[in-house]
Write an enzyme that holds these catalytic residues in place. Sequence first.
Site, PDB file in Angstrom:
ATOM      1  N   ARG A 147       0.836  -1.207   0.000  1.00  0.00           N
ATOM      2  CA  ARG A 147       0.000   0.000   0.000  1.00  0.00           C
ATOM      3  C   ARG A 147       0.870   1.256   0.000  1.00  0.00           C
ATOM      4  NH1 ARG A 147      -5.546   1.601   1.204  1.00  0.00           N
ATOM      5  NH2 ARG A 147      -6.148  -0.590   1.310  1.00  0.00           N
ATOM      6  N   GLU A 200      -9.603   6.037   7.802  1.00  0.00           N
ATOM      7  CA  GLU A 200      -8.172   6.300   7.647  1.00  0.00           C
ATOM      8  C   GLU A 200      -7.837   7.622   6.964  1.00  0.00           C
ATOM      9  OE1 GLU A 200      -6.071   2.076   6.957  1.00  0.00           O
ATOM     10  OE2 GLU A 200      -7.910   2.352   5.816  1.00  0.00           O
TER      11      GLU A 200
END
Length: 787
Positions: free
Chosen positions: A322, A725
């Site tokens: 990621r 997030e």
Amino acid sequence: MDQRVTTEQRIAGGVGAAIPHDSAHLHVSGEALYVDDIPEVRGTLYAALGISERAHARLKSVDLARVAAAPGVVAVITAKDIPGKNDYGPVVADDPIFATSLVQYHGQSLFAVAATSVSAARRAARLADIAYDDLVPTVTAEAALAQRSFVLPTERLVRGDPRSAIAGAPHHLAGRIRIGGQEQFYLEGMIAYAVPKEDGTMLVYSSTQHPGEVQHQVAHALDRPAKDIVVECRRMGGGFGGKESQPGLFACVAALLAHKTRRPVKLRVDRDDDMMITGKRHDFVTDYDVGFDDDGRIAGVEFVLAGRCGYSADLSGSINDRAMLHSDNCYFLENVGITSYRCKTNTQSNTAFRGFGGPQGMLGIEAVLDDIARHLGKDPLDVRKVNFYGTTARNVTHYGQTLVDNVIEDIVAELETTADYRARRAAIRAFNATSRIVKRGIALTPVKFGISFTATHLNQAGCLLHVYTDGSVMLNHGGTEMGQGLFIKVAQVVAEELAIDIDRVRITASDTSKVPNASATAASSGSDMNGKAAQAAARKLKARLAVFAGKHFGVAPETIAFRNNEVHAGERSLPFNELVKLAYFARVSLSATGYYRTPKIGYDRKTWTGMPFYYFCYGAAVSEVAIDTLTGENRLLRVDILHDVGKSLNPAVDMGQIEGGFIQGVGWLTTEELWWNEQGKLMTHAPSTYKIPVASDVPAQFNVRIYESGINAEDSIFRSKAVGEPPLMLAFSTLHAIRDAIASTADYALSPRLDSPATPEAILASIGELAARREQAALAETAEARE
């Protein structure tokens, strides 16, 4: 099409209502039950772990005689007492429950003890006689790179020809930024309570974001099938990623002791042991090499990302992936190369933390753009803007995903105006020109964050929904509640679909016996996936009831309407609860399951191309700070945020997530410093030495708004967007505002070298280093003039 019920239908607490968290009244009154509050079964024992006092060593001998003989001790177990697998690794089998011949970090579990009291267990655990044969520990990512020590293979992603583009660009810069880790510091520490049931089965109460994984970890340790283990979690006192994979250790130990003693066992570690044992956010060392033109537009860039993973793989593969996928943030990188090293060290196995590697990847490109701007003498915002993704061109990511919902230019333009960025920037420069000690800085930074698990198979969810004969509804799904408001949002979805008031919906504990094989509540996907699964279950029930209502009223089922706690057939209607009661007597099933799998996503990891994310969230923040150039202290003076949540399911919950995420990000980037000594021992393992933000760190001016034009281009749940997030990365603005303040000490002529966290020590070091470079530049200029 937006499927939201109109306000005329007036149910209380449906989708879009800014209602409180379902447990808010229990939180403030102290009545909310966490694992440690569950009434204990008679005969409960209390466990403690014996942990390594070396970071890297061979075990010469482990003598537990004094432990077993200590007052109150009922049982002591080591690896040889495990009936099944001595491993709780979530992906790779490299996480032993108990170390055997080799210890790999200071804090690794060696044995466990069960006693009649918490204090007796903890006192006994300290009595072990352990002889070590010390080995040299690898502590830092740099050391691991030098030794070629990795937990997983190195990965490389390339688009275009970055090296040629860099070489051919008018300007060139190279640099390094060290990005610190972060302790999750959930208020409720790691805990598990294992209760033996009949026929060798086990009920485990676990504070976990992933009950399904804990179920399998315990089953493997006990050598039992998954059907014999039930894991339940009603709520957590925070998780932030730290309770995604690592609660398995504590659940396995409690279950193993319960299995051996045939008595319930609770294992609750104190804060120091929790921090010594568990993993944190991965710290990174990021090197860059960039070429760019006179406007600051990037021609080509190379990144080297070295992530400290710790002693085992844990979730480091996906986390570092990621980071690579988010190394663009909001910027089009036509020629880019990213090399990712997954470094093995003799430290805690680093794990998930809000953002899951994305923040580390994004922080690298933000440092690059800031350095470019200062090299060219431009406003960093202008350089950021010139590199933004477009909407019809320059809109394909470095992994081949086309942006279909890019609103970053609109968000930044609106925030730039409402926050009065340009005028404040000029005023700050004027202030700094006359202020010798205190310097101010300002920065506006953007966020683009992809939503979905990068491990595609995890993008699925299930739900179980019951309607009782009085018209009340019980809701259970695979997501977990850690304070983020997931449960109330999913309940609002159910209320909306059935057109009933929210107080008719009861939310129940996450339970592996009700919804099997559920994914972790992570990747900001909880509301998306569980909301869709609940919607599917509610629609099944509604369709059944519509068929019955059609027969009852003598009309076609498709003409039946559910609204405002009633069921309508033209001018005739029945209260919802009355229809449900009639349906029961007509033997209509009043229970349904729902399932959802995220559509469209998938990518080829071998080529690093595809669509790993269903959609993107966008946002931007302006931070203004002041620093004291004599002490390095800093203060956050004002923050303005504009954040995209699509069509909000619950604006009150979303606003809380935006504010909280930002402040947590500020903590990561300014005060939360993790430090290991040369022997590999974590020295910041308590609130006395590890500093999270407190209420006084919130800026006096904190202007947070939800982007009113937001809507999800994809078919998410009621066109909302995730909010867990993405807001954390808004805190980049604070770090760059500090850089801006430091730059003023050299009349903005040079770009500061500032690692995170920007502690007072780091700020003073950056000021000193900048002064030295400025002096060197002046000497070089003088020498050139003489020649």
